[in-house]
Write a protein that holds these residues in place. Structure first.
Motif, PDB file in Angstrom:
ATOM      1  N   SER A 102       0.666  -1.280   0.178  1.00  0.00           N
ATOM      2  CA  SER A 102      -0.007  -0.026  -0.156  1.00  0.00           C
ATOM      3  C   SER A 102       0.823   1.086  -0.115  1.00  0.00           C
ATOM      4  CB  SER A 102      -1.051   0.064   1.130  1.00  0.00           C
ATOM      5  OG  SER A 102      -1.723  -1.062   1.086  1.00  0.00           O
ATOM      6  N   LEU A 103       2.152   1.185  -0.132  1.00  0.00           N
ATOM      7  CA  LEU A 103       2.988   2.280  -0.360  1.00  0.00           C
ATOM      8  C   LEU A 103       3.871   2.328  -1.263  1.00  0.00           C
ATOM      9  CD1 LEU A 103       4.193   2.619   3.711  1.00  0.00           C
ATOM     10  CD2 LEU A 103       2.471   3.898   2.576  1.00  0.00           C
ATOM     11  N   PRO A 104       3.898   3.470  -2.227  1.00  0.00           N
ATOM     12  CA  PRO A 104       4.776   3.491  -3.413  1.00  0.00           C
ATOM     13  C   PRO A 104       6.299   3.589  -2.950  1.00  0.00           C
ATOM     14  CG  PRO A 104       3.175   4.971  -3.443  1.00  0.00           C
ATOM     15  CD  PRO A 104       3.070   4.662  -1.990  1.00  0.00           C
ATOM     16  N   CYS A 105       7.255   3.162  -3.737  1.00  0.00           N
ATOM     17  CA  CYS A 105       8.711   3.216  -3.455  1.00  0.00           C
ATOM     18  C   CYS A 105       9.192   4.494  -3.180  1.00  0.00           C
ATOM     19  CB  CYS A 105       9.474   2.763  -4.700  1.00  0.00           C
ATOM     20  SG  CYS A 105       9.174   0.858  -4.724  1.00  0.00           S
ATOM     21  N   ASP A 106       8.475   5.754  -3.759  1.00  0.00           N
ATOM     22  CA  ASP A 106       9.114   6.920  -3.761  1.00  0.00           C
ATOM     23  C   ASP A 106       8.759   7.580  -2.078  1.00  0.00           C
ATOM     24  OD1 ASP A 106       9.574   7.659  -6.225  1.00  0.00           O
ATOM     25  OD2 ASP A 106       7.404   7.548  -6.836  1.00  0.00           O
ATOM     26  N   LEU A 123       5.637  -1.773  -7.704  1.00  0.00           N
ATOM     27  CA  LEU A 123       4.719  -3.055  -7.902  1.00  0.00           C
ATOM     28  C   LEU A 123       3.278  -2.204  -8.438  1.00  0.00           C
ATOM     29  CD1 LEU A 123       5.342  -5.252  -4.959  1.00  0.00           C
ATOM     30  CD2 LEU A 123       6.375  -5.447  -7.117  1.00  0.00           C
ATOM     31  N   ASN A 124       2.375  -2.897  -9.354  1.00  0.00           N
ATOM     32  CA  ASN A 124       1.280  -2.339  -9.507  1.00  0.00           C
ATOM     33  C   ASN A 124       0.228  -2.971  -8.647  1.00  0.00           C
ATOM     34  OD1 ASN A 124       0.960  -4.895 -10.527  1.00  0.00           O
ATOM     35  ND2 ASN A 124       0.935  -4.351 -12.723  1.00  0.00           N
ATOM     36  N   ASN A 125      -0.982  -2.755  -8.850  1.00  0.00           N
ATOM     37  CA  ASN A 125      -1.951  -3.253  -7.927  1.00  0.00           C
ATOM     38  C   ASN A 125      -2.065  -4.717  -7.988  1.00  0.00           C
ATOM     39  OD1 ASN A 125      -4.059  -2.780  -6.343  1.00  0.00           O
ATOM     40  ND2 ASN A 125      -5.768  -2.890  -7.888  1.00  0.00           N
ATOM     41  N   ASP A 126      -1.601  -5.447  -9.212  1.00  0.00           N
ATOM     42  CA  ASP A 126      -1.520  -6.957  -8.941  1.00  0.00           C
ATOM     43  C   ASP A 126      -0.389  -7.604  -8.509  1.00  0.00           C
ATOM     44  OD1 ASP A 126      -4.321  -6.886 -10.052  1.00  0.00           O
ATOM     45  OD2 ASP A 126      -3.402  -6.591 -12.480  1.00  0.00           O
ATOM     46  N   ILE A 149       5.946  -6.252 -11.391  1.00  0.00           N
ATOM     47  CA  ILE A 149       7.078  -5.382 -10.960  1.00  0.00           C
ATOM     48  C   ILE A 149       6.905  -4.352 -12.507  1.00  0.00           C
ATOM     49  CG2 ILE A 149       9.638  -4.903 -11.340  1.00  0.00           C
ATOM     50  CD1 ILE A 149       9.889  -7.701 -10.164  1.00  0.00           C
ATOM     51  N   ILE A 150       6.922  -3.154 -12.097  1.00  0.00           N
ATOM     52  CA  ILE A 150       6.831  -1.821 -13.139  1.00  0.00           C
ATOM     53  C   ILE A 150       7.795  -0.987 -13.131  1.00  0.00           C
ATOM     54  CG2 ILE A 150       4.316  -2.133 -13.166  1.00  0.00           C
ATOM     55  CD1 ILE A 150       4.128   0.262 -11.519  1.00  0.00           C
ATOM     56  N   GLY A 151       8.880  -1.376 -12.210  1.00  0.00           N
ATOM     57  CA  GLY A 151      10.122  -0.111 -12.200  1.00  0.00           C
ATOM     58  C   GLY A 151      10.847  -0.592 -10.982  1.00  0.00           C
ATOM     59  N   THR A 152      12.254  -0.146 -11.308  1.00  0.00           N
ATOM     60  CA  THR A 152      13.234  -0.699 -10.374  1.00  0.00           C
ATOM     61  C   THR A 152      14.028   0.483  -9.739  1.00  0.00           C
ATOM     62  OG1 THR A 152      13.445  -2.843 -11.196  1.00  0.00           O
ATOM     63  CG2 THR A 152      15.314  -1.979  -9.833  1.00  0.00           C
ATOM     64  N   GLY A 194      -2.890   2.376  -6.760  1.00  0.00           N
ATOM     65  CA  GLY A 194      -2.734   1.286  -6.106  1.00  0.00           C
ATOM     66  C   GLY A 194      -1.158   0.448  -6.054  1.00  0.00           C
ATOM     67  N   GLU A 195      -0.195   1.360  -6.203  1.00  0.00           N
ATOM     68  CA  GLU A 195       1.103   0.806  -6.541  1.00  0.00           C
ATOM     69  C   GLU A 195       1.602   0.412  -4.944  1.00  0.00           C
ATOM     70  OE1 GLU A 195       4.198   3.253  -8.338  1.00  0.00           O
ATOM     71  OE2 GLU A 195       2.943   3.654 -10.197  1.00  0.00           O
ATOM     72  N   GLY A 196       2.410  -0.653  -4.955  1.00  0.00           N
ATOM     73  CA  GLY A 196       3.078  -1.022  -3.966  1.00  0.00           C
ATOM     74  C   GLY A 196       4.818  -0.942  -4.028  1.00  0.00           C
ATOM     75  N   CYS A 197       5.277  -1.630  -3.063  1.00  0.00           N
ATOM     76  CA  CYS A 197       6.900  -1.536  -3.171  1.00  0.00           C
ATOM     77  C   CYS A 197       7.694  -2.790  -2.597  1.00  0.00           C
ATOM     78  CB  CYS A 197       7.579  -0.321  -2.643  1.00  0.00           C
ATOM     79  SG  CYS A 197       9.262   0.121  -2.866  1.00  0.00           S
TER      80      CYS A 197
END
Length: 349
Positions: A78-82, A108-111, A114-117, A168-171
């Motif tokens: 529930s928390l973005p990497c930023d 991470l996207n809602n599912d 992985i969408i970025g590093t 809904g991005e996660g990390c």
């Protein structure tokens, strides 16, 4: 002649004449079953002999000046990497972020895909590069540009994080922290954000969802049979927030393989505490791992059973099976004789 007769008299395995032996179908059945059982027991004993067992020994830990590797693999759905930051502090209050750190953050996207590093060291270098001052400009101009840059960077950060939260991005945070071998703590939180930026993003600390999944947390390489109690831990919050604290007791361990190879590592025990957030709290939620080291080290040594032990167990098992099948054969023979010849006298083999 008398000597040979004396030797024959102590024979414990006398042999009957062939015409006195009687072979039956029941005896053949018992023999086959006995051979199968003895073969299975032989394979079991052989496997038992070839496998190693471990011996545990304890002694005082005499290691000095070494670092403690902390392997982290966690997901914050529930928390973005930023907004997430990783920090480590030892018991003297010294920050250990300048050590050899290799930490990655996966968007991470809602599912959960992985969408970025992002690599934390790259972010730190970028931040330092952006804050360098130009010596040819006066301090007033540099201060104005710095303030303007902060406003623009803050607005961009707020906009970016709010979009990530809406999607809904996660990390996922994973990597290795090398810290000093003293008591301390490391934590993952939103403490790296400016207070103003954090307030604009979350509108209060009570809205920070610090839910997390611990895929792997260890303090060294893994050895056969090790159990890390936090692996697979899930703490999902719904409609609330708070601070998680894991109190960890690290036990230095040496695993000695049968090949004389030595693997230095650590095992640990853990207790957990959760402190819910209140509207009046001024602190921000976080996940703390507070660790301390035991003065006792455990040595685990692989050993193999002796060959004489294997032979002794094998003789006992095979001999007992042979004796039991012989008794069973005699009982079956007498039972068959009693059923087929009820009027005859009991026959003995």
């Amino acid at each position: 002649m008398r000597m040979k007769q004396a030797i024959r008299s102590i024979d414990a395995f006398p042999r009957a004449e062939d015409h006195l032996l009687q072979k039956t179908q029941s005896g053949a059945l018992v023999s086959v079953v006995g051979l199968v059982i003895m073969a299975l027991l032989f394979l079991h004993e052989l496997r038992y002999y070839l496998t190693t067992y471990t011996v545990h020994q304890m002694s005082v830990d005499l290691k000095r000046g070494e670092t403690l590797p902390i392997h982290i693999n966690m997901t914050f759905p529930s928390l973005p990497c930023d907004v997430l930051s990783v920090d480590a502090i030892d018991m003297s209050g010294k920050h250990e972020v300048d050590l050899d750190t290799n930490i990655w953050k996966l968007r991470l996207n809602n599912d959960g895909h992985i969408i970025g590093t992002e690599y934390l060291s790259d972010l730190v270098e970028k931040e330092h590069a952006e804050h360098k001052h130009d010596g040819n400009k006066d301090e007033h101009e540099d201060s104005d540009q710095k303030f303007q840059f902060f406003d623009q960077a803050a607005e961009n950060m707020i906009k970016k994080v709010k979009q990530a939260l809406a999607h809904g991005e996660g990390c996922r945070v994973y990597g290795v922290l090398d810290v000093q071998r003293v008591a301390g703590n490391f934590h993952i939180s939103v403490h790296g954000l400016n207070i103003y930026v954090a307030q604009m993003i979350f509108e209060g600390s009570i809205h920070v969802n610090i839910s997390h999944i611990i895929h792997d947390l260890s303090f060294g390489p893994k050895y056969p049979g090790i159990h890390n109690p936090l692996d697979g831990t899930e703490r999902i919050l719904h409609g609330t927030s708070g601070t998680f604290k894991y109190y960890i007791k690290i036990v230095p361990t040496e695993y000695r393989y049968i090949s004389k190879e030595v693997l230095p590592t650590n095992q640990f025990s853990v207790t957990e505490y959760f402190s819910p957030m209140k509207d009046s709290d001024r602190t921000w939620p976080a996940v703390y791992f507070l660790y301390d080291l035991s003065p006792i080290t455990v040595t685990i040594r692989e050993e193999r059973r002796s060959f004489l032990h294997f032979i002794t167990r094998l003789c006992a098992v095979l001999g007992g099976t042979f004796a039991l099948t012989g008794m069973l054969d005699r009982w079956m023979f007498r039972l068959v004789e009693a059923l087929t010849k009820p009027n005859a006298r009991s026959a003995y083999r």
